[in-house]
Write an enzyme that holds these catalytic residues in place. Structure first.
Site, short mmCIF file in Angstrom:
data_model
loop_
_atom_site.label_atom_id
_atom_site.label_comp_id
_atom_site.label_asym_id
_atom_site.label_seq_id
_atom_site.Cartn_x
_atom_site.Cartn_y
_atom_site.Cartn_z
N HIS A 200 -2.65 -1.12 -3.34
CA HIS A 200 -3.81 -0.25 -3.17
C HIS A 200 -3.66 0.95 -4.09
CE1 HIS A 200 -4.28 -1.89 1.20
NE2 HIS A 200 -4.72 -2.75 0.30
N SER B 11 0.86 -1.19 0.00
CA SER B 11 0.00 0.00 0.00
C SER B 11 0.89 1.24 0.00
CB SER B 11 -0.95 -0.03 1.20
OG SER B 11 -1.86 1.06 1.15
N ASP C 272 -4.31 -4.76 5.93
CA ASP C 272 -4.76 -5.60 4.82
C ASP C 272 -3.63 -6.52 4.38
OD1 ASP C 272 -6.38 -6.57 2.74
OD2 ASP C 272 -5.61 -5.08 1.33
#
Length: 367
Positions: free
Chosen positions: A203, A177, A299
């Site tokens: 992401h 991310s 995540d």
């Protein structure tokens, strides 16, 4: 805890006003000032010593990228870019991330009436996470912001029963991310043209994933592309999840294919690393290798743990080289990652693990 002190830099008075209102709505943030251009911002940084900067790209007297490059060279600090979500905006934003910006958000429009709360929650969360980042040098009465419910990978893909899987070759799975666009570039640049196939979830919004894949392709000996539904997964190729869709790996006979899924956000992300890793655990099992790189939040931690339980070797980027040690830190603390490595050691270790022979014992998922 002290509030995160933010300086907003944007040439639009309307955008400065909107961002000030959004960020001030969060009890953990204080907007200490605004600036209409980089020259004013430079003086206010000296006077106010903000923790985080929000920075527009297109401004008078000095463009945002030039200012960012100078800032990260002389006084590195966390910067969140405020960018237009267009193809041109994607190229500029990816360059800003290369220069050291921690993250980015789309530029707010004047028609935010229906999504004001969601946008405010997003930018506030990114600013607070950025305050904990390690940017690298370049050479009471406050309204509560309601967040969307947090879903697990169950919302997209049920967890499979552990089972033996016939060998269909190695697959490397990577998730990242904030800071990940640069970390992924470093990993892919170190891969040979005949490396095992790599599937990647970063992401990123829909308008950015195509340009991002093209930039990675230009910097790697592998062929790098934005994944397409049904696309075969082949050695020497890397597949990046398109923004706004989950990437899954499925088995199709003796081969693997990409499957794109338009399910809900998982761990508040779409694409989600948890979804990719769960699919890899189910379809590839012990023949996979998993890595989680720099990023905010957690995540991927659960998905990486499922990969490890399926017999796959797993690793995470260390804290010292991560821009934000959220995702890899969560994976390490959860016991999902077996090894913790600096970014420069990730690619060689992935290749080494992928070269290990796949034994009958390791093919029993969960062994």
């Amino acid at each position: 805890m002290s509030k995160v002190r933010v300086l907003i830099v944007d040439d639009s008075a309307l955008v400065r006003k909107m961002l000030t209102e959004m960020l001030s709505a969060d009890a953990g943030i204080e907007v200490v000032g605004t600036a209409p251009d980089p020259l004013v911002a430079r003086e206010k940084i000296k006077q106010l010593a903000p923790d985080v900067l929000t920075l527009d790209v297109e401004m008078p007297r000095m463009d945002g990228l030039t200012f960012l490059e100078n800032l990260m060279r002389l006084r590195p600090m966390p910067v969140v870019m405020v960018s237009s979500l267009t193809s041109q905006g994607a190229e500029v934003t990816l360059r800003a991330l290369e220069l050291g910006a921690v993250d980015f958000v789309g530029k707010p429009g004047s028609d935010l009436s229906s999504t004001f709360g969601d946008y405010a929650a997003e930018i506030a969360a990114k600013v607070k996470d950025a305050a904990r980042a390690r940017p690298r040098a370049y050479t009471a009465g406050v309204p509560r912001l309601d967040a969307a419910p947090r879903l697990s990978a169950d919302a997209v893909l049920p967890r499979a029963q552990l089972r033996a899987l016939p060998s269909a070759g190695r697959v490397i799975a990577i998730g990242a991310s904030a800071g990940g666009t640069e970390a992924i570039r470093v990993v892919l640049a170190a891969m040979p043209p005949d490396a095992p196939p790599i599937v990647i979830t970063q992401h990123i919004p829909a308008q950015f994933s195509g340009p991002f894949a093209a930039r990675m392709d230009a910097n790697s000996a592998m062929r790098v592309c934005e994944a397409q539904d049904g696309q075969p997964i082949l050695p020497g190729h890397a597949y990046i999840a398109p923004g706004g869709r989950h990437l899954l790996v499925l088995r199709d006979g003796a081969r693997y294919v990409c499957r794109l899924h338009d399910g809900p956000p998982v761990s508040r992300h779409k694409p989600s690393v948890d979804v990719l890793f769960r699919s890899v655990a189910a379809s590839v099992g012990a023949q996979a290798v998993g890595a989680i790189l720099t990023g905010m939040g957690d995540d991927g931690a659960q998905g990486l743990k499922e990969m490890r339980e399926a017999g796959a070797p797993t690793l995470a980027q260390d804290e010292a080289t991560s821009v934000v040690w959220g995702m890899p830190g969560a994976a390490w603390k959860a016991g999902a990652a077996q090894e913790l490595l600096p970014l420069g050691a990730v690619a060689p270790r992935l290749l080494q693990l992928a070269q290990h022979p796949i034994t009958q014992a390791s093919m029993r998922t969960g062994s």
